[in-house]
Design an enzyme around this catalytic site. Structure first.
Site, PDB file in Angstrom:
ATOM      1  N   TYR A 141      39.912  40.545  26.332  1.00  0.00           N
ATOM      2  CA  TYR A 141      39.337  41.809  26.887  1.00  0.00           C
ATOM      3  C   TYR A 141      38.506  43.355  25.690  1.00  0.00           C
ATOM      4  O   TYR A 141      38.064  44.177  27.255  1.00  0.00           O
ATOM      5  CB  TYR A 141      41.012  42.001  27.989  1.00  0.00           C
ATOM      6  CG  TYR A 141      40.882  41.504  28.636  1.00  0.00           C
ATOM      7  CD1 TYR A 141      40.419  40.904  29.026  1.00  0.00           C
ATOM      8  CD2 TYR A 141      42.177  42.277  30.071  1.00  0.00           C
ATOM      9  CE1 TYR A 141      40.971  39.484  30.824  1.00  0.00           C
ATOM     10  CE2 TYR A 141      42.688  41.588  31.113  1.00  0.00           C
ATOM     11  CZ  TYR A 141      41.841  40.108  30.950  1.00  0.00           C
ATOM     12  OH  TYR A 141      42.477  39.653  31.711  1.00  0.00           O
ATOM     13  N   LYS A 188      47.020  29.376  22.181  1.00  0.00           N
ATOM     14  CA  LYS A 188      45.770  27.859  22.546  1.00  0.00           C
ATOM     15  C   LYS A 188      45.232  27.727  21.443  1.00  0.00           C
ATOM     16  O   LYS A 188      43.908  27.497  20.993  1.00  0.00           O
ATOM     17  CB  LYS A 188      44.834  28.638  23.747  1.00  0.00           C
ATOM     18  CG  LYS A 188      43.665  27.364  24.154  1.00  0.00           C
ATOM     19  CD  LYS A 188      44.748  26.328  25.615  1.00  0.00           C
ATOM     20  CE  LYS A 188      43.748  25.247  25.520  1.00  0.00           C
ATOM     21  NZ  LYS A 188      44.784  24.242  25.950  1.00  0.00           N
ATOM     22  N   ASP A 220      48.404  26.880  28.902  1.00  0.00           N
ATOM     23  CA  ASP A 220      48.231  25.907  30.078  1.00  0.00           C
ATOM     24  C   ASP A 220      49.604  25.311  30.128  1.00  0.00           C
ATOM     25  O   ASP A 220      50.346  25.257  31.135  1.00  0.00           O
ATOM     26  CB  ASP A 220      46.883  24.577  29.782  1.00  0.00           C
ATOM     27  CG  ASP A 220      47.465  23.948  28.487  1.00  0.00           C
ATOM     28  OD1 ASP A 220      47.733  24.747  27.289  1.00  0.00           O
ATOM     29  OD2 ASP A 220      46.296  22.975  28.136  1.00  0.00           O
ATOM     30  N   ASP A 244      48.521  38.384  30.872  1.00  0.00           N
ATOM     31  CA  ASP A 244      48.025  39.252  31.869  1.00  0.00           C
ATOM     32  C   ASP A 244      48.050  38.615  32.946  1.00  0.00           C
ATOM     33  O   ASP A 244      49.159  38.389  34.625  1.00  0.00           O
ATOM     34  CB  ASP A 244      46.491  39.817  32.518  1.00  0.00           C
ATOM     35  CG  ASP A 244      46.043  40.669  33.554  1.00  0.00           C
ATOM     36  OD1 ASP A 244      46.972  41.016  33.885  1.00  0.00           O
ATOM     37  OD2 ASP A 244      44.532  40.888  33.503  1.00  0.00           O
ATOM     38  N   ASP A 248      51.887  38.332  35.712  1.00  0.00           N
ATOM     39  CA  ASP A 248      51.342  38.405  37.113  1.00  0.00           C
ATOM     40  C   ASP A 248      51.685  36.873  37.650  1.00  0.00           C
ATOM     41  O   ASP A 248      52.671  36.755  39.051  1.00  0.00           O
ATOM     42  CB  ASP A 248      50.154  38.128  37.570  1.00  0.00           C
ATOM     43  CG  ASP A 248      49.014  39.286  37.367  1.00  0.00           C
ATOM     44  OD1 ASP A 248      50.553  40.390  36.749  1.00  0.00           O
ATOM     45  OD2 ASP A 248      48.458  39.691  38.755  1.00  0.00           O
TER      46      ASP A 248
END
Ligand code: NAD
Length: 353
Positions: A141, A188, A220, A244, A248
């Site tokens: 981000y 990752k 993942d 993030d 959620d």
């Protein structure tokens, strides 16, 4: 103790849940013999209306002179034009950046009383109690990004330096030491160079925390493990965007967005505390807002900025107790259950204290 807290109510249901947070702080002060001085300041849409700026200089000054910031929510239909020059959310971003709040903590737990609200088997929800530590000022981000002139290609960059990973890893390991002593680091590393640096750095920081068990999980796979074995997670440390998304996903375990608190921390004890939910313009001004996310944010403020662990636990236990008693706001009520207003629910929690 005496502490100064900047209170930023913001927009929509913000002022409604903030009013109850102030009542809670006042009750906690009387019960435990603390003096909490609260100073109101503008943020978000209301700040734009009154000053033209989502995070005005006066608000910044009040925050700088405080031990912690308590924020409710910003935004609303009135300021929702994405092409507007000044938008309410800019206030939040400016504040995080100004105070260098690089670690975002989001605890999520499943409440037995609300298991019917969660679309997962109740046996999977038993003992679900996790804390996300999301890196907040770096990663995808914040990396370099560009949309090319022809509008047909664009890129974003995931960049981390070792010190950026180290400082957030220390926050996560220390949090794990105060909980069940397990840390899951999400990355990752099989594909991304920045995530190989992440894994290597977290493994090195782990050397200082021999009492904490560390597992590395690919992002993942983590999305799946969270649904298959949610109770096995304790602290989950993740890159900005991964954190993030995962937090959620996990918010579902709590039964409603209105239940979730958060803290954003930097170096030292200063921090910003806010419920995860937004300004909920669809229910604003109707006394329908669930104050739990806000109350648990107050608990986090007491724990992390003021080191008042006993007081924080008292709030968390009072929330658990009123939920077990059957108290419900509209967002967590099932058909036929009586619904309390924001104030009635908040008063029930304060009475439990
Ligand atoms: P939202 O979180 O405001 O609302 C989503 C849904 O959850 C709505 O149906 C709402 O009624 C419900 N809800 C949220 N909080 C609740 C509570 N405490 N009690 C009961 N129900 C609750 O998200 P949104 O609708 O996507 O956004 C509304 C506005 O809030 C937008 O302007 C958005 O930009 C802003 N926003 C602000 C923040 C923040 O202040 N940190 C976070 C997210 C969204």
């Amino acid at each position: 103790m005496k502490a100064t807290i900047a209170t930023l109510a913001g927009d929509g249901i913000g002022p409604e849940v903030m009013a109850e947070a102030l009542a809670l702080l006042s009750a906690m002060g009387s019960k435990y013999g603390h003096e909490f001085v609260t100073n109101e300041a503008l943020i978000g849409g209301i700040a734009i209306d009154e000053t033209g700026d989502a995070f005005p200089a006066e608000t910044q000054r009040i925050c700088e002179q405080s031990d912690a910031i308590l924020l409710a929510a910003v935004g609303g239909y009135k300021w929702s034009d994405p092409s507007a020059k000044v938008r309410p959310e800019q206030g939040l971003l400016k504040m995080r950046k100004h105070f260098n709040l690089f670690a975002n903590l989001r605890p999520v737990k499943a409440y037995p009383a609300l298991s019917q609200n969660v679309p997962l088997r109740p046996d999977l929800l038993e003992n679900v109690d996790m804390l996300f530590v999301r890196e907040l000022t770096g990663g995808l981000y914040f990396g370099e990004r560009k949309e090319m002139g022809d509008g047909d290609d664009a890129y974003d960059t995931m960049y981390y330096s070792r010190p950026e990973v180290e400082r957030v890893a220390h926050v996560a390991f220390r949090a794990a030491q105060g909980r069940r002593k397990k840390l899951t680091s999400v990355d990752k590393a099989n594909v991304l160079a920045s995530m190989r640096l992440w894994r290597k750095t977290v493994t090195q920081v782990h050397e200082d925390y021999g009492d904490v068990e560390l597992e590395h999980v690919l992002v993942d796979a983590c999305t799946m493990h969270m649904l298959m074995r949610p109770a096995s997670f304790d602290v989950i440390l993740a890159e900005n965007m991964f954190g993030d998304i995962l937090s959620d996903e996990a918010s579902v375990f709590a039964g409603s967005l209105g239940m979730l608190p958060s803290a954003s921390l930097g170096e030292g004890r200063f921090g910003l505390y806010e419920p995860v939910h937004g300004s909920a313009p669809d229910i604003a001004g109707q006394g329908k807002a669930n104050p739990v996310g806000m109350f648990l944010s107050v608990a986090m403020l007491l724990r992390y900025s003021l080191a008042l662990e006993e007081e924080a636990l008292a709030i968390e236990r009072a929330v658990d107790a009123v939920l077990a008693d059957g108290a419900r706001t509209g967002d967590i009520a099932r058909k036929g259950e009586p619904i309390l207003s924001t104030k009635e629910f908040a008063q029930a929690v304060i009475a439990k204290l």
